[in-house]
Design an enzyme around this catalytic site. Structure first.
Site, PDB file in Angstrom:
ATOM      1  N   HIS A  30     -39.464 -13.720   0.675  1.00  0.00           N
ATOM      2  CA  HIS A  30     -38.289 -12.830   0.975  1.00  0.00           C
ATOM      3  C   HIS A  30     -37.910 -12.850   2.233  1.00  0.00           C
ATOM      4  O   HIS A  30     -38.993 -12.697   3.196  1.00  0.00           O
ATOM      5  CB  HIS A  30     -39.039 -11.577   0.678  1.00  0.00           C
ATOM      6  CG  HIS A  30     -38.085 -10.364   0.645  1.00  0.00           C
ATOM      7  ND1 HIS A  30     -37.869  -9.170  -0.298  1.00  0.00           N
ATOM      8  CD2 HIS A  30     -37.358  -9.804   1.735  1.00  0.00           C
ATOM      9  CE1 HIS A  30     -37.156  -8.370  -0.115  1.00  0.00           C
ATOM     10  NE2 HIS A  30     -36.551  -8.611   1.264  1.00  0.00           N
ATOM     11  N   HIS A  70     -37.350 -12.914   6.002  1.00  0.00           N
ATOM     12  CA  HIS A  70     -37.838 -11.986   7.159  1.00  0.00           C
ATOM     13  C   HIS A  70     -37.721 -12.560   8.315  1.00  0.00           C
ATOM     14  O   HIS A  70     -37.754 -13.819   8.648  1.00  0.00           O
ATOM     15  CB  HIS A  70     -39.461 -11.398   6.887  1.00  0.00           C
ATOM     16  CG  HIS A  70     -40.240 -12.682   6.738  1.00  0.00           C
ATOM     17  ND1 HIS A  70     -40.462 -13.293   5.497  1.00  0.00           N
ATOM     18  CD2 HIS A  70     -41.111 -13.242   7.391  1.00  0.00           C
ATOM     19  CE1 HIS A  70     -41.196 -14.464   5.451  1.00  0.00           C
ATOM     20  NE2 HIS A  70     -41.777 -14.463   6.727  1.00  0.00           N
ATOM     21  N   HIS A  83     -39.354 -12.337  11.954  1.00  0.00           N
ATOM     22  CA  HIS A  83     -40.713 -11.775  13.060  1.00  0.00           C
ATOM     23  C   HIS A  83     -39.820 -11.571  14.357  1.00  0.00           C
ATOM     24  O   HIS A  83     -39.044 -12.198  15.098  1.00  0.00           O
ATOM     25  CB  HIS A  83     -41.600 -13.145  13.042  1.00  0.00           C
ATOM     26  CG  HIS A  83     -42.208 -13.430  12.236  1.00  0.00           C
ATOM     27  ND1 HIS A  83     -43.331 -13.247  11.624  1.00  0.00           N
ATOM     28  CD2 HIS A  83     -41.755 -14.588  10.905  1.00  0.00           C
ATOM     29  CE1 HIS A  83     -43.691 -13.990  10.355  1.00  0.00           C
ATOM     30  NE2 HIS A  83     -42.861 -14.476  10.073  1.00  0.00           N
ATOM     31  N   ASP A  94     -46.592  -6.267  11.313  1.00  0.00           N
ATOM     32  CA  ASP A  94     -46.974  -7.318  10.528  1.00  0.00           C
ATOM     33  C   ASP A  94     -48.527  -7.046  10.435  1.00  0.00           C
ATOM     34  O   ASP A  94     -49.036  -6.745  11.407  1.00  0.00           O
ATOM     35  CB  ASP A  94     -46.984  -8.678  11.574  1.00  0.00           C
ATOM     36  CG  ASP A  94     -47.161  -9.735  10.362  1.00  0.00           C
ATOM     37  OD1 ASP A  94     -46.396 -10.698  10.170  1.00  0.00           O
ATOM     38  OD2 ASP A  94     -48.462 -10.008  10.228  1.00  0.00           O
ATOM     39  N   THR A 134     -44.800 -17.849   4.181  1.00  0.00           N
ATOM     40  CA  THR A 134     -45.877 -17.605   3.064  1.00  0.00           C
ATOM     41  C   THR A 134     -45.264 -16.543   2.059  1.00  0.00           C
ATOM     42  O   THR A 134     -45.902 -16.358   0.899  1.00  0.00           O
ATOM     43  CB  THR A 134     -47.132 -17.100   3.642  1.00  0.00           C
ATOM     44  OG1 THR A 134     -46.773 -16.097   4.544  1.00  0.00           O
ATOM     45  CG2 THR A 134     -47.930 -18.347   4.363  1.00  0.00           C
ATOM     46  N   ASN A 154     -39.459 -18.526   9.439  1.00  0.00           N
ATOM     47  CA  ASN A 154     -39.880 -19.773   8.763  1.00  0.00           C
ATOM     48  C   ASN A 154     -39.389 -19.735   7.460  1.00  0.00           C
ATOM     49  O   ASN A 154     -39.230 -18.847   6.551  1.00  0.00           O
ATOM     50  CB  ASN A 154     -41.503 -19.274   8.652  1.00  0.00           C
ATOM     51  CG  ASN A 154     -42.179 -19.307   9.910  1.00  0.00           C
ATOM     52  OD1 ASN A 154     -41.944 -19.908  10.764  1.00  0.00           O
ATOM     53  ND2 ASN A 154     -43.229 -18.478  10.114  1.00  0.00           N
ATOM     54  N   HIS A 213     -33.218  -8.531  -2.058  1.00  0.00           N
ATOM     55  CA  HIS A 213     -34.171  -9.889  -2.217  1.00  0.00           C
ATOM     56  C   HIS A 213     -33.379 -10.977  -1.902  1.00  0.00           C
ATOM     57  O   HIS A 213     -32.398 -11.488  -2.669  1.00  0.00           O
ATOM     58  CB  HIS A 213     -34.946  -9.833  -3.466  1.00  0.00           C
ATOM     59  CG  HIS A 213     -35.950 -11.006  -3.451  1.00  0.00           C
ATOM     60  ND1 HIS A 213     -37.204 -11.198  -3.031  1.00  0.00           N
ATOM     61  CD2 HIS A 213     -35.466 -12.382  -3.956  1.00  0.00           C
ATOM     62  CE1 HIS A 213     -37.553 -12.258  -3.176  1.00  0.00           C
ATOM     63  NE2 HIS A 213     -36.881 -13.128  -3.490  1.00  0.00           N
TER      64      HIS A 213
HETATM   65  P1  5GP Z   1     -44.436 -16.030   7.104  1.00  0.00           P
HETATM   66  O1  5GP Z   1     -45.520 -16.786   7.268  1.00  0.00           O
HETATM   67  O2  5GP Z   1     -43.765 -16.202   5.790  1.00  0.00           O
HETATM   68  O3  5GP Z   1     -43.286 -16.537   8.034  1.00  0.00           O
HETATM   69  O4  5GP Z   1     -44.694 -14.458   7.233  1.00  0.00           O
HETATM   70  C1  5GP Z   1     -45.203 -13.648   6.546  1.00  0.00           C
HETATM   71  C2  5GP Z   1     -46.063 -12.410   7.123  1.00  0.00           C
HETATM   72  O5  5GP Z   1     -46.057 -11.570   6.518  1.00  0.00           O
HETATM   73  C3  5GP Z   1     -47.299 -13.078   8.050  1.00  0.00           C
HETATM   74  O6  5GP Z   1     -47.129 -13.098   9.442  1.00  0.00           O
HETATM   75  C4  5GP Z   1     -47.997 -11.948   7.466  1.00  0.00           C
HETATM   76  O7  5GP Z   1     -49.327 -11.622   8.332  1.00  0.00           O
HETATM   77  C5  5GP Z   1     -47.374 -10.940   6.816  1.00  0.00           C
HETATM   78  N1  5GP Z   1     -47.858 -10.185   5.601  1.00  0.00           N
HETATM   79  C6  5GP Z   1     -48.383 -10.454   4.466  1.00  0.00           C
HETATM   80  N2  5GP Z   1     -48.812  -9.767   3.738  1.00  0.00           N
HETATM   81  C7  5GP Z   1     -48.413  -8.506   4.381  1.00  0.00           C
HETATM   82  C8  5GP Z   1     -48.738  -7.048   4.003  1.00  0.00           C
HETATM   83  O8  5GP Z   1     -48.981  -6.741   2.887  1.00  0.00           O
HETATM   84  N3  5GP Z   1     -48.274  -6.384   5.121  1.00  0.00           N
HETATM   85  C9  5GP Z   1     -47.752  -6.491   6.191  1.00  0.00           C
HETATM   86  N4  5GP Z   1     -47.262  -5.537   6.942  1.00  0.00           N
HETATM   87  N5  5GP Z   1     -47.582  -7.995   6.479  1.00  0.00           N
HETATM   88  C10 5GP Z   1     -47.872  -8.950   5.866  1.00  0.00           C
HETATM   89 ZN    ZN Z   2     -38.337  -9.709  -2.301  1.00  0.00          ZN
END
Ligand code: 5GP
Ligand code: ZN
Length: 113
Positions: free
Chosen positions: A97, A99, A101, A30, A94, A86, A46
């Site tokens: 796609h 994912h 963590h 991340d 955010t 999430n 996707h």
């Molecule tokens: P969400 O908030 O959708 O659960 O998690 C998205 C995650 O993607 C966040 O923890 C954020 O730091 C990570 N993230 C966003 N943009 C990038 C990127 O360009 N590269 C990487 N490696 N992580 C990203």
């Molecule tokens: Zn995607």
């Protein structure tokens, strides 16, 4: 070209620090780690998030959970780790796609919400 950030990472159009890859999934660090070890595991196909998992596309989710222990071992997370996904606005998703963590490397706090 896909507008999806993680599809761009899969395509190699945006660089990432890969920790695991096979034909179905990619795992990378991340960009804004919230724990000493913070890895994202994503399907190469996707899927917008947990609410878009179906009978037809769910096999990759089982595969993700099959490779998570391998990644955790590779990262030395012998004292445990957390897996979080999430989904939607209330959860703060955010990137749309799917994912998962992987968080570890310290004692994580127990608050879930
Ligand atoms: P969400 O908030 O959708 O659960 O998690 C998205 C995650 O993607 C966040 O923890 C954020 O730091 C990570 N993230 C966003 N943009 C990038 C990127 O360009 N590269 C990487 N490696 N992580 C990203
Ligand atoms: Zn995607």
């Amino acid at each position: 070209m896909s507008e999806c950030l993680f599809c761009k990472i899969i395509a190699g159009d945006i660089p990432s620090t890969k920790v695991y890859e096979d034909e179905l999934v990619l795992a990378f660090r991340d960009i804004a780690p919230q724990a000493p070890t913070h890895i994202l595991v994503i399907p190469k196909a996707h899927i917008s998030g947990v609410s878009a998992i179906t009978k037809e596309n769910s096999a990759v989710v089982a595969h993700i959970f099959q490779v998570i222990p391998t990644i955790a071992a590779q990262e030395g997370l012998t004292n445990g780790f957390r897996v979080v996904s999430n989904c939607g606005d209330h959860a703060g998703q955010t990137v749309h796609h799917l994912h998962f963590h992987i968080l570890g490397g310290k004692q994580l706090n127990l608050e879930m919400a």
